[in-house]
Design a protein around this motif. Structure first.
Motif, PDB file in Angstrom:
ATOM      1  N   VAL A 121    -156.640 -23.986   5.972  1.00 37.47           N
ATOM      2  CA  VAL A 121    -155.361 -24.064   5.263  1.00 37.47           C
ATOM      3  C   VAL A 121    -154.731 -25.411   5.592  1.00 37.47           C
ATOM      4  CG1 VAL A 121    -153.085 -23.047   4.986  1.00 37.47           C
ATOM      5  CG2 VAL A 121    -155.046 -21.573   5.482  1.00 37.47           C
ATOM      6  N   PRO A 122    -154.579 -26.276   4.597  1.00 37.04           N
ATOM      7  CA  PRO A 122    -153.898 -27.547   4.868  1.00 37.04           C
ATOM      8  C   PRO A 122    -152.459 -27.303   5.327  1.00 37.04           C
ATOM      9  CG  PRO A 122    -155.055 -27.634   2.783  1.00 37.04           C
ATOM     10  CD  PRO A 122    -155.070 -26.202   3.228  1.00 37.04           C
ATOM     11  N   LYS A 123    -151.940 -28.208   6.128  1.00 41.34           N
ATOM     12  CA  LYS A 123    -150.612 -28.048   6.727  1.00 41.34           C
ATOM     13  C   LYS A 123    -149.514 -28.471   5.746  1.00 41.34           C
ATOM     14  CE  LYS A 123    -147.854 -29.685  10.529  1.00 41.34           C
ATOM     15  NZ  LYS A 123    -147.749 -30.668  11.584  1.00 41.34           N
ATOM     16  N   HIS A 124    -149.313 -27.649   4.722  1.00 35.98           N
ATOM     17  CA  HIS A 124    -148.213 -27.891   3.782  1.00 35.98           C
ATOM     18  C   HIS A 124    -147.917 -26.614   3.028  1.00 35.98           C
ATOM     19  CE1 HIS A 124    -145.706 -29.651   0.689  1.00 35.98           C
ATOM     20  NE2 HIS A 124    -145.611 -30.697   1.483  1.00 35.98           N
ATOM     21  N   ARG A 125    -146.641 -26.369   2.783  1.00 39.71           N
ATOM     22  CA  ARG A 125    -146.220 -25.126   2.109  1.00 39.71           C
ATOM     23  C   ARG A 125    -146.851 -24.926   0.741  1.00 39.71           C
ATOM     24  NH1 ARG A 125    -139.864 -25.635   2.470  1.00 39.71           N
ATOM     25  NH2 ARG A 125    -140.507 -27.708   1.956  1.00 39.71           N
ATOM     26  N   ARG A 126    -147.153 -25.992   0.050  1.00 37.75           N
ATOM     27  CA  ARG A 126    -147.690 -25.854  -1.307  1.00 37.75           C
ATOM     28  C   ARG A 126    -149.057 -25.171  -1.326  1.00 37.75           C
ATOM     29  NH1 ARG A 126    -148.100 -31.657  -0.748  1.00 37.75           N
ATOM     30  NH2 ARG A 126    -150.281 -32.222  -0.458  1.00 37.75           N
ATOM     31  N   HIS A 127    -149.725 -25.090  -0.178  1.00 34.09           N
ATOM     32  CA  HIS A 127    -151.057 -24.481  -0.107  1.00 34.09           C
ATOM     33  C   HIS A 127    -151.012 -22.978   0.174  1.00 34.09           C
ATOM     34  CE1 HIS A 127    -152.954 -28.361  -0.461  1.00 34.09           C
ATOM     35  NE2 HIS A 127    -152.132 -28.818   0.464  1.00 34.09           N
ATOM     36  N   VAL A 128    -149.832 -22.431   0.414  1.00 32.79           N
ATOM     37  CA  VAL A 128    -149.716 -20.997   0.713  1.00 32.79           C
ATOM     38  C   VAL A 128    -150.158 -20.165  -0.491  1.00 32.79           C
ATOM     39  CG1 VAL A 128    -148.125 -19.141   1.333  1.00 32.79           C
ATOM     40  CG2 VAL A 128    -147.946 -21.361   2.475  1.00 32.79           C
ATOM     41  N   SER A 129    -149.865 -20.600  -1.682  1.00 31.20           N
ATOM     42  CA  SER A 129    -150.284 -19.838  -2.868  1.00 31.20           C
ATOM     43  C   SER A 129    -151.815 -19.779  -2.974  1.00 31.20           C
ATOM     44  CB  SER A 129    -149.685 -20.423  -4.141  1.00 31.20           C
ATOM     45  OG  SER A 129    -150.151 -21.739  -4.356  1.00 31.20           O
ATOM     46  N   ALA A 130    -152.488 -20.847  -2.571  1.00 33.80           N
ATOM     47  CA  ALA A 130    -153.951 -20.838  -2.578  1.00 33.80           C
ATOM     48  C   ALA A 130    -154.491 -19.834  -1.562  1.00 33.80           C
ATOM     49  CB  ALA A 130    -154.489 -22.236  -2.274  1.00 33.80           C
ATOM     50  N   VAL A 131    -153.808 -19.700  -0.444  1.00 33.71           N
ATOM     51  CA  VAL A 131    -154.200 -18.703   0.562  1.00 33.71           C
ATOM     52  C   VAL A 131    -154.065 -17.297  -0.023  1.00 33.71           C
ATOM     53  CG1 VAL A 131    -153.587 -17.683   2.791  1.00 33.71           C
ATOM     54  CG2 VAL A 131    -153.631 -20.174   2.527  1.00 33.71           C
ATOM     55  N   ARG A 132    -152.958 -17.045  -0.710  1.00 37.42           N
ATOM     56  CA  ARG A 132    -152.757 -15.721  -1.335  1.00 37.42           C
ATOM     57  C   ARG A 132    -153.867 -15.425  -2.335  1.00 37.42           C
ATOM     58  NH1 ARG A 132    -147.198 -17.335  -1.389  1.00 37.42           N
ATOM     59  NH2 ARG A 132    -147.423 -17.974  -3.541  1.00 37.42           N
ATOM     60  N   GLN A 133    -154.210 -16.404  -3.155  1.00 36.68           N
ATOM     61  CA  GLN A 133    -155.272 -16.209  -4.144  1.00 36.68           C
ATOM     62  C   GLN A 133    -156.622 -15.976  -3.489  1.00 36.68           C
ATOM     63  OE1 GLN A 133    -154.989 -19.770  -6.483  1.00 36.68           O
ATOM     64  NE2 GLN A 133    -153.181 -19.065  -7.606  1.00 36.68           N
ATOM     65  N   HIS A 134    -156.941 -16.757  -2.478  1.00 34.82           N
ATOM     66  CA  HIS A 134    -158.217 -16.619  -1.778  1.00 34.82           C
ATOM     67  C   HIS A 134    -158.312 -15.252  -1.104  1.00 34.82           C
ATOM     68  CE1 HIS A 134    -161.778 -18.453   0.173  1.00 34.82           C
ATOM     69  NE2 HIS A 134    -161.497 -17.583   1.122  1.00 34.82           N
ATOM     70  N   LEU A 135    -157.247 -14.852  -0.453  1.00 30.97           N
ATOM     71  CA  LEU A 135    -157.224 -13.561   0.228  1.00 30.97           C
ATOM     72  C   LEU A 135    -157.312 -12.408  -0.763  1.00 30.97           C
ATOM     73  CD1 LEU A 135    -157.002 -12.019   2.847  1.00 30.97           C
ATOM     74  CD2 LEU A 135    -154.520 -12.277   2.721  1.00 30.97           C
ATOM     75  N   SER A 136    -156.593 -12.490  -1.863  1.00 30.35           N
ATOM     76  CA  SER A 136    -156.652 -11.448  -2.892  1.00 30.35           C
ATOM     77  C   SER A 136    -158.065 -11.290  -3.438  1.00 30.35           C
ATOM     78  CB  SER A 136    -155.702 -11.768  -4.044  1.00 30.35           C
ATOM     79  OG  SER A 136    -154.368 -11.699  -3.617  1.00 30.35           O
ATOM     80  N   LYS A 137    -158.720 -12.414  -3.693  1.00 32.25           N
ATOM     81  CA  LYS A 137    -160.092 -12.364  -4.212  1.00 32.25           C
ATOM     82  C   LYS A 137    -161.042 -11.749  -3.191  1.00 32.25           C
ATOM     83  CE  LYS A 137    -163.869 -15.118  -6.102  1.00 32.25           C
ATOM     84  NZ  LYS A 137    -164.807 -14.160  -5.612  1.00 32.25           N
ATOM     85  N   ALA A 138    -160.922 -12.171  -1.935  1.00 29.81           N
ATOM     86  CA  ALA A 138    -161.800 -11.635  -0.887  1.00 29.81           C
ATOM     87  C   ALA A 138    -161.615 -10.129  -0.748  1.00 29.81           C
ATOM     88  CB  ALA A 138    -161.522 -12.330   0.443  1.00 29.81           C
ATOM     89  N   LEU A 139    -160.379  -9.670  -0.732  1.00 27.45           N
ATOM     90  CA  LEU A 139    -160.119  -8.234  -0.599  1.00 27.45           C
ATOM     91  C   LEU A 139    -160.639  -7.458  -1.809  1.00 27.45           C
ATOM     92  CD1 LEU A 139    -156.556  -8.412   0.974  1.00 27.45           C
ATOM     93  CD2 LEU A 139    -158.679  -7.769   2.131  1.00 27.45           C
TER      94      LEU A 139
END
Length: 60
Positions: A9-27
């Protein structure tokens, strides 16, 4: 189902949405229900947001 899923996860707030998408897909790939996925994604989003806002580590 894989035991873990790892990604950076890059150190910037704008990347939090990418984390949500990645996690949703994995689950979803693991067959986790939508209700559980929603809760996990919300909690992870809060955790990642706090981490990127308060992390004092710089990239080398």
């Amino acid at each position: 189902m894989p035991a873990t899923e790892t990604f950076r996860v890059p150190k910037h707030r704008r990347h939090v949405s990418a984390v949500r998408q990645h996690l949703s897909k994995a689950l979803a790939d693991w067959g986790v229900t939508d209700e559980v996925t929603d809760v996990v994604v919300l909690l992870a989003s809060e955790l990642v947001t706090n981490a990127v806002l308060h992390c004092r580590t710089s990239y080398a």
